[in-house]
Structure formats: structure tokens, C-alpha cells
Design a protein around this motif. Structure first.
Motif, PDB file in Angstrom:
ATOM      1  N   ALA A  28       0.860  -1.180   0.000  1.00  0.00           N
ATOM      2  CA  ALA A  28       0.000   0.000   0.000  1.00  0.00           C
ATOM      3  C   ALA A  28       0.895   1.229   0.000  1.00  0.00           C
ATOM      4  O   ALA A  28       1.876   1.293   0.721  1.00  0.00           O
ATOM      5  CB  ALA A  28      -0.918   0.008   1.220  1.00  0.00           C
ATOM      6  N   GLY A  29       0.576   2.180  -0.822  1.00  0.00           N
ATOM      7  CA  GLY A  29       1.344   3.407  -0.922  1.00  0.00           C
ATOM      8  C   GLY A  29       1.522   3.746  -2.390  1.00  0.00           C
ATOM      9  O   GLY A  29       1.190   2.953  -3.268  1.00  0.00           O
ATOM     10  N   PRO A  30       2.010   4.907  -2.679  1.00  0.00           N
ATOM     11  CA  PRO A  30       2.431   5.966  -1.762  1.00  0.00           C
ATOM     12  C   PRO A  30       1.254   6.795  -1.255  1.00  0.00           C
ATOM     13  O   PRO A  30       0.144   6.697  -1.774  1.00  0.00           O
ATOM     14  CB  PRO A  30       3.351   6.818  -2.629  1.00  0.00           C
ATOM     15  N   ASP A  31       1.533   7.606  -0.258  1.00  0.00           N
ATOM     16  CA  ASP A  31       0.549   8.527   0.288  1.00  0.00           C
ATOM     17  C   ASP A  31       0.907   9.933  -0.198  1.00  0.00           C
ATOM     18  O   ASP A  31       2.027  10.387   0.028  1.00  0.00           O
ATOM     19  CB  ASP A  31       0.584   8.476   1.814  1.00  0.00           C
ATOM     20  N   PRO A  32      -0.023  10.635  -0.872  1.00  0.00           N
ATOM     21  CA  PRO A  32       0.306  11.951  -1.443  1.00  0.00           C
ATOM     22  C   PRO A  32       0.841  12.961  -0.432  1.00  0.00           C
ATOM     23  O   PRO A  32       1.832  13.643  -0.699  1.00  0.00           O
ATOM     24  CB  PRO A  32      -1.020  12.418  -2.046  1.00  0.00           C
ATOM     25  N   GLU A  33       0.219  13.054   0.730  1.00  0.00           N
ATOM     26  CA  GLU A  33       0.662  14.027   1.730  1.00  0.00           C
ATOM     27  C   GLU A  33       2.005  13.633   2.329  1.00  0.00           C
ATOM     28  O   GLU A  33       2.925  14.439   2.424  1.00  0.00           O
ATOM     29  CB  GLU A  33      -0.384  14.138   2.838  1.00  0.00           C
ATOM     30  N   LEU A  34       2.128  12.391   2.726  1.00  0.00           N
ATOM     31  CA  LEU A  34       3.353  11.952   3.389  1.00  0.00           C
ATOM     32  C   LEU A  34       4.520  11.813   2.422  1.00  0.00           C
ATOM     33  O   LEU A  34       5.675  11.992   2.810  1.00  0.00           O
ATOM     34  CB  LEU A  34       3.095  10.658   4.153  1.00  0.00           C
ATOM     35  N   SER A  35       4.242  11.509   1.152  1.00  0.00           N
ATOM     36  CA  SER A  35       5.347  11.429   0.186  1.00  0.00           C
ATOM     37  C   SER A  35       5.980  12.799  -0.015  1.00  0.00           C
ATOM     38  O   SER A  35       7.186  12.891  -0.260  1.00  0.00           O
ATOM     39  CB  SER A  35       4.887  10.829  -1.145  1.00  0.00           C
ATOM     40  N   GLU A  36       5.211  13.856   0.138  1.00  0.00           N
ATOM     41  CA  GLU A  36       5.775  15.201   0.051  1.00  0.00           C
ATOM     42  C   GLU A  36       6.751  15.444   1.201  1.00  0.00           C
ATOM     43  O   GLU A  36       7.806  16.045   1.016  1.00  0.00           O
ATOM     44  CB  GLU A  36       4.671  16.257   0.035  1.00  0.00           C
ATOM     45  N   ALA A  37       6.428  14.952   2.386  1.00  0.00           N
ATOM     46  CA  ALA A  37       7.349  15.078   3.516  1.00  0.00           C
ATOM     47  C   ALA A  37       8.640  14.307   3.245  1.00  0.00           C
ATOM     48  O   ALA A  37       9.736  14.774   3.592  1.00  0.00           O
ATOM     49  CB  ALA A  37       6.673  14.579   4.796  1.00  0.00           C
ATOM     50  N   VAL A  38       8.541  13.142   2.610  1.00  0.00           N
ATOM     51  CA  VAL A  38       9.728  12.370   2.242  1.00  0.00           C
ATOM     52  C   VAL A  38      10.553  13.153   1.224  1.00  0.00           C
ATOM     53  O   VAL A  38      11.780  13.230   1.337  1.00  0.00           O
ATOM     54  CB  VAL A  38       9.337  10.977   1.686  1.00  0.00           C
ATOM     55  N   ARG A  39       9.893  13.747   0.241  1.00  0.00           N
ATOM     56  CA  ARG A  39      10.603  14.545  -0.767  1.00  0.00           C
ATOM     57  C   ARG A  39      11.400  15.675  -0.108  1.00  0.00           C
ATOM     58  O   ARG A  39      12.563  15.915  -0.449  1.00  0.00           O
ATOM     59  CB  ARG A  39       9.625  15.119  -1.795  1.00  0.00           C
ATOM     60  N   LEU A  40      10.801  16.343   0.855  1.00  0.00           N
ATOM     61  CA  LEU A  40      11.493  17.441   1.536  1.00  0.00           C
ATOM     62  C   LEU A  40      12.690  16.940   2.339  1.00  0.00           C
ATOM     63  O   LEU A  40      13.747  17.581   2.345  1.00  0.00           O
ATOM     64  CB  LEU A  40      10.518  18.206   2.428  1.00  0.00           C
ATOM     65  N   LEU A  41      12.559  15.786   3.001  1.00  0.00           N
ATOM     66  CA  LEU A  41      13.696  15.211   3.722  1.00  0.00           C
ATOM     67  C   LEU A  41      14.815  14.834   2.753  1.00  0.00           C
ATOM     68  O   LEU A  41      15.999  15.092   3.021  1.00  0.00           O
ATOM     69  CB  LEU A  41      13.260  13.972   4.510  1.00  0.00           C
ATOM     70  N   GLN A  42      14.448  14.228   1.633  1.00  0.00           N
ATOM     71  CA  GLN A  42      15.445  13.848   0.633  1.00  0.00           C
ATOM     72  C   GLN A  42      16.127  15.087   0.061  1.00  0.00           C
ATOM     73  O   GLN A  42      17.350  15.095  -0.156  1.00  0.00           O
ATOM     74  CB  GLN A  42      14.794  13.018  -0.483  1.00  0.00           C
ATOM     75  N   ALA A  43      15.361  16.127  -0.205  1.00  0.00           N
ATOM     76  CA  ALA A  43      15.936  17.371  -0.722  1.00  0.00           C
ATOM     77  C   ALA A  43      16.952  17.944   0.260  1.00  0.00           C
ATOM     78  O   ALA A  43      18.050  18.339  -0.125  1.00  0.00           O
ATOM     79  CB  ALA A  43      14.819  18.387  -1.022  1.00  0.00           C
ATOM     80  N   ARG A  44      16.600  17.958   1.541  1.00  0.00           N
ATOM     81  CA  ARG A  44      17.537  18.448   2.555  1.00  0.00           C
ATOM     82  C   ARG A  44      18.806  17.616   2.570  1.00  0.00           C
ATOM     83  O   ARG A  44      19.912  18.160   2.683  1.00  0.00           O
ATOM     84  CB  ARG A  44      16.882  18.425   3.934  1.00  0.00           C
ATOM     85  N   ARG A  45      18.676  16.312   2.459  1.00  0.00           N
ATOM     86  CA  ARG A  45      19.838  15.415   2.465  1.00  0.00           C
ATOM     87  C   ARG A  45      20.813  15.763   1.345  1.00  0.00           C
ATOM     88  O   ARG A  45      22.024  15.674   1.517  1.00  0.00           O
ATOM     89  CB  ARG A  45      19.373  13.967   2.348  1.00  0.00           C
ATOM     90  N   HIS A  46      20.258  16.163   0.208  1.00  0.00           N
ATOM     91  CA  HIS A  46      21.098  16.430  -0.959  1.00  0.00           C
ATOM     92  C   HIS A  46      21.357  17.916  -1.182  1.00  0.00           C
ATOM     93  O   HIS A  46      21.892  18.293  -2.227  1.00  0.00           O
ATOM     94  CB  HIS A  46      20.440  15.802  -2.197  1.00  0.00           C
ATOM     95  N   GLY A  47      20.983  18.739  -0.198  1.00  0.00           N
ATOM     96  CA  GLY A  47      21.258  20.171  -0.296  1.00  0.00           C
ATOM     97  C   GLY A  47      20.450  20.866  -1.372  1.00  0.00           C
ATOM     98  O   GLY A  47      20.885  21.870  -1.927  1.00  0.00           O
ATOM     99  N   ILE A  48      19.266  20.359  -1.643  1.00  0.00           N
ATOM    100  CA  ILE A  48      18.383  20.918  -2.668  1.00  0.00           C
ATOM    101  C   ILE A  48      17.382  21.836  -1.991  1.00  0.00           C
ATOM    102  O   ILE A  48      16.739  21.445  -0.997  1.00  0.00           O
ATOM    103  CB  ILE A  48      17.618  19.801  -3.415  1.00  0.00           C
ATOM    104  N   ALA A  49      17.241  23.044  -2.517  1.00  0.00           N
ATOM    105  CA  ALA A  49      16.236  23.967  -1.974  1.00  0.00           C
ATOM    106  C   ALA A  49      14.847  23.420  -2.312  1.00  0.00           C
ATOM    107  O   ALA A  49      14.590  23.110  -3.481  1.00  0.00           O
ATOM    108  CB  ALA A  49      16.417  25.356  -2.562  1.00  0.00           C
ATOM    109  N   PRO A  50      13.999  23.271  -1.311  1.00  0.00           N
ATOM    110  CA  PRO A  50      12.656  22.726  -1.578  1.00  0.00           C
ATOM    111  C   PRO A  50      11.856  23.659  -2.474  1.00  0.00           C
ATOM    112  O   PRO A  50      11.986  24.880  -2.397  1.00  0.00           O
ATOM    113  CB  PRO A  50      12.037  22.588  -0.204  1.00  0.00           C
ATOM    114  N   THR A  51      11.033  23.056  -3.326  1.00  0.00           N
ATOM    115  CA  THR A  51      10.138  23.814  -4.187  1.00  0.00           C
ATOM    116  C   THR A  51       8.733  23.262  -4.021  1.00  0.00           C
ATOM    117  O   THR A  51       8.554  22.131  -3.608  1.00  0.00           O
ATOM    118  CB  THR A  51      10.535  23.696  -5.665  1.00  0.00           C
ATOM    119  N   GLY A  52       7.761  24.059  -4.410  1.00  0.00           N
ATOM    120  CA  GLY A  52       6.366  23.595  -4.378  1.00  0.00           C
ATOM    121  C   GLY A  52       5.827  23.502  -3.056  1.00  0.00           C
ATOM    122  O   GLY A  52       5.617  22.901  -2.214  1.00  0.00           O
TER     123      GLY A  52
END
Length: 164
Positions: free
Chosen positions: A140-164
Motif C-alpha cells: 500500500a502506498g504511496p501517500d500523497p501528503e506523506l510522500s511530500e514530507a519524504v521529498r522534503l527530507l530527501q531534498a535536505r539530504r542532498h542540499g536541494i532547496a525545496p520547491t512547491g
């Protein structure tokens, strides 16, 4: 693919807390929990690959722990919750140990797409969906709301400025 429940989201939020903990410890932001048939958390871990052992994924650790501590019946009735869909190594371990359902916040395809968008090279293993490796596992997954939180964590890990 089954739908996520409110209780699934409670456990997924715990996975996100563990992913945050991993990030704060200088590791890749992934977290996972093993929940038994009664809804009780039995084991939880986060990524620990920063030390050089790239197999130290929490889903792999869950499979090892479950093999040592749960009966085959308990394993089959358990659910593994995770911030990111299992990689092929973890999918195989999950299947070989006989664990039940997998619920994830973000899919392998989402993680692959984000990395491509950010110009991050692909890893040494194809990011296959769980059912391409272990076709008998209910997912089961992905979850639209929670996948966005994962995207932001991944972006931080790679030094990417969050967008959207």
C-alpha cells in the motif's frame, strides 16, 4: 495495491520521525517500523549506511530481527511501514523471511524521479517496485501528503532547496 488507513498513516508518521532522526545523524533519511497483527510496534530502525555498510537499511534490519524473534505465523501477520518503498535487497529479505504487508509513504518511482530532477546519479541497484521483486507481497502506498514530507527530507539530504 491496497488503500492506506488512518492507522497506517500513524505508523508512517513514526517512520518519518525516524527518517528525520537519520538525517540529523548525517545519514540518508529513511525509517521503518514493524507492527504486529495487534497494531503494536515490535521493532523500529532508521538508515545506518553512513558508516560505509550500504546494506544497513532499516527494512533489512527488520527482516533480520523478525527472523530471530517472531514465529513464521507472526511474521506473516505483521506489517512493515517505511518512509520509502523497499529497495530490491530489502524486498527480497522481506519475502524470504515471510513478512506480511508493506506500507510506504513514497514509492521507488517517486524517489527515482526526484533524484533525476535534482541531477543525482542513480545508485548501483535498479529501483524496482516491491512487487517486481516479491510479487506475493501486499503493498500500500504511496501517500500523497506523506510522500511530500519524504521529498522534503530527501531534498535536505542532498542540499536541494525545496520547491512547491
Amino acid at each position: 495495491m491496497t488503500e492506506l488507513t488512518d492507522q497506517d498513516r500513524v505508523h508512517l508518521r513514526r517512520c518519518l520521525d525516524l527518517a528525520q532522526e537519520a538525517l540529523e545523524a548525517g545519514d540518508e533519511p529513511f525509517g521503518s517500523v514493524l507492527v504486529d497483527a495487534h497494531g503494536q510496534e515490535r521493532y523500529a530502525d532508521r538508515n545506518r549506511v553512513a558508516g560505509g555498510d550500504r546494506t544497513r537499511h532499516p527494512e533489512f534490519e527488520i527482516a533480520r530481527w523478525a527472523a530471530d524473534h517472531l514465529s513464521p505465523e507472526e511474521r506473516a501477520q505483521a506489517t512493515v511501514y517505511t518512509s520509502g518503498e523497499h529497495c530490491p535487497m530489502c524486498s527480497a529479505a522481506h519475502a524470504w523471511v515471510g513478512l506480511g504487508r508493506i506500507v510506504f509513504a513514497a514509492s521507488s518511482d517517486q524517489l527515482r524521479t526526484w533524484r533525476q530532477e535534482w541531477g543525482i546519479p542513480a545508485g548501483p541497484v535498479l529501483p524496482l517496485p516491491v512487487n517486481d521483486v516479491a510479487p506475493g507481497i501486499e503493498v500500500a502506498g504511496p501517500d500523497p501528503e506523506l510522500s511530500e514530507a519524504v521529498r522534503l527530507l530527501q531534498a535536505r539530504r542532498h542540499g536541494i532547496a525545496p520547491t512547491g
